[in-house]
Design an enzyme around this catalytic site. Structure first.
Site, PDB file in Angstrom:
ATOM      1  N   THR A 147     114.439  11.813-104.437  1.00 12.49           N
ATOM      2  CA  THR A 147     113.721  13.073-104.310  1.00 12.49           C
ATOM      3  C   THR A 147     113.267  13.529-105.681  1.00 12.49           C
ATOM      4  OG1 THR A 147     115.169  13.664-102.459  1.00 12.49           O
ATOM      5  CG2 THR A 147     113.940  15.451-103.444  1.00 12.49           C
ATOM      6  N   VAL A 148     112.201  14.354-105.736  1.00  9.72           N
ATOM      7  CA  VAL A 148     111.837  15.028-106.977  1.00  9.72           C
ATOM      8  C   VAL A 148     111.977  16.527-106.781  1.00  9.72           C
ATOM      9  CG1 VAL A 148     110.301  13.230-107.839  1.00  9.72           C
ATOM     10  CG2 VAL A 148     109.363  15.026-106.370  1.00  9.72           C
TER      11      VAL A 148
END
Length: 522
Positions: free
Chosen positions: A341-342
């Site tokens: 994820t970012v």
């Protein structure tokens, strides 16, 4: 070292993306424009964790009010448990078209821009388009994750539908090396088309047609009507008050509820008067109890058999706290997998702040890339259960349990700021540990992120980082915890924080050593 600024701040896991957000602030954009620019840029400069085919969630502070945006896509209308089982699956697969749900990130950019943005998307997406077309050098952590994902996909992606992933991300069968320049004209063209059509092409135009056609060609369930019917949803954020601070999360289908359940349980203990081992023990036990509820009940909120209010009631929190003794307990849920994820946080001098998270899930996602577009599709549908009795069972047109969660902190109805920790089922555990470090231990944003972390895996098993204090790990073992010391920090999340001083307006930001991140300032 904690970073300070006054006019603007962007914190995320890639320096180029953070600088893109600052560039937009300097062009007259606000924190919302900066968040969109950073998010779009991250689909290019960190494709190992997110892409144009991602989902997204946001918490947005504007004019002394917190707004929540759920931009997670639903399952295709035509999918069903029976249809998936007819293909020979006993559980939802990780790769291919079957776990693909409608991508919501582009819808989030458009909706945020429409409601709160100041600059047009044609301006805001320029940095991302430029990096995609002209290329950028691969950073260290990114290169490591890219290589690891490529080797995994070589072993697990079998079929013609996956060749476009390799053509896009591993030409000649190799991941780009650290320091090597990588570009993707397909990404650039797609982002430009999204900007020029204000997202219409992605959901109701030529890009939607390309996605639906590719799905049909390889037996996927997603059709043009699934894309056309997608619309992000503005939601009321949920919170618990923890020692005078309000900790906010997105309501289900996100797992932010797990972090709140754990904090609600922990506030029944006086951690200040506990020794270090006791504090860690209670945190671990609280997150185990929270996950046992989260994995049982979280799905689309309107389809949950127990309400969020009931789960977050003071009475329920006390009953859970009473179950925590001196030794490790065995909770009910299964084995949480890892994810990719970012996260990004932005703030401007007007007081606007954004907590934004975007993900393909499990790194690159499904392994599906739409030919010549650079659109890598997420695999969020993997979290659906094929057990019709499970709360989060697969249905058509349904949102699944979602791991990505943005966080926000307020005190006395004033913004303290956005925070987040990436990493699949580590995320609520990271939120809990960062909040304990911030509120109980009174650490600054950088120190709160840098503290050694633990991760509950299943049963009584926990992992700790290599730098976790050995004497505490040994004492936890004596209390019945099965402690494993990890070889590296890759599975313990990667977070960012921006706090605002209520009196001076000065911004204080942190990003951590577990990623290539930076706090960009103005």
């Amino acid at each position: 070292m904690v970073t300070f600024a006054k006019k603007g701040m962007v914190a995320t896991s890639q320096p180029l993306a953070a600088e893109a957000g600052i560039e937009i602030l300097k062009k007259g954009g606000n924190a919302i424009d900066a968040a969109i620019a950073t998010a779009a840029c991250l689909t290019v400069v960190e494709p190992t964790s997110n892409g144009i085919g991602s989902d997204a969630f946001a918490l947005v502070w504007v004019k002394d009010k917190l707004h929540g945006l759920n931009a997670s896509g639903k399952s295709p209308k035509s999918i069903s448990i029976e249809a998936v089982k007819e293909k020979g699956y006993e559980e939802m697969p990780k790769y291919g078209w079957t776990p693909v749900t409608v991508p919501g990130a582009v819808g989030a950019w458009v909706e945020l821009s429409k409601k709160f943005g100041r600059l047009p998307l044609t301006e805001v997406l320029k940095p991302a388009i430029e990096y995609a077309g002209k290329g950028f050098p691969i950073s260290p952590v990114l290169g490591k994750m890219w290589s690891r994902a490529t080797e995994n996909f070589k072993k697990n992606l079998v079929g013609d539908e996956f060749q476009y992933w390799f053509e896009t991300f591993a030409p000649n069968g190799k991941a780009p090396k650290i320091g090597e320049v990588w570009s993707s004209q397909g990404h650039a063209n797609t982002l430009r088309e999204i900007a020029e059509t204000n997202g219409e092409s992605f959901y109701r135009g030529s890009l939607a047609t390309k996605m639906a056609s590719f799905s049909k060609k390889y037996g996927g369930y997603m059709m043009e009507e699934d894309l056309a019917s997608f619309k992000p949803e503005w939601v009321n954020p949920i919170k618990v008050n923890y020692r005078g601070y309000d900790v906010w999360e997105i309501p289900p289908n996100g797992q932010g509820l797990v972090a709140l359940l754990a904090l609600n349980t922990l506030k029944n203990f006086d951690l200040k008067n506990d020794n270090e081992v006791e504090r860690y023990h209670k945190q671990i036990e609280s997150i185990k109890l929270a996950f046992s509820d989260g994995l049982k009940y979280i799905t689309e909120e309107q389809k949950m058999s127990v309400s969020v209010e009931e789960l977050l009631s003071e009475q329920y929190a006390k009953s859970r706290a009473e179950q925590i003794g001196q030794t490790a307990l065995t909770p009910a849920p299964g084995n949480p997998p890892k994810g990719g994820t970012v996260y990004l946080a932005t703030a401007d001098e007007e007081g606007n702040m954004v907590s934004f998270i975007q993900s393909n899930y499990m790194g690159f996602g499904s392994g599906i890339v739409i030919p010549e577009t650079g659109i890598s599709m997420q695999n969020r549908g993997h979290n659906f259960s094929l057990d019709p009795e499970h709360e989060n069972h697969l249905e058509g047109n349904k949102r699944t349990y979602h791991t990505i969660i943005p966080g926000f902190l307020t005190k006395d109805d004033k913004a303290v700021g956005p925070f987040g920790v990436m990493g699949g089922f580590m995320q609520p555990q990271g939120h809990l540990q960062v909040m304990i470090n911030t509120i109980d231990n009174r650490l600054n944003p950088q120190a709160a992120l840098d503290g050694p972390r633990w991760q509950w895996m299943k049963g009584k098993k926990i992992k700790v980082e290599p730098q976790f204090p050995l004497h505490i790990a040994q004492e936890l073992e004596r209390r019945g915890h099965e402690v494993e010391i990890a070889l590296d920090n890759t599975s313990f999340g990667r977070g960012q924080i921006i706090w605002r001083d209520a009196n001076t307006g000065v911004l204080a930001g942190g990003t951590e050593f577990r990623t290539d991140g930076v706090v960009a300032v103005w």
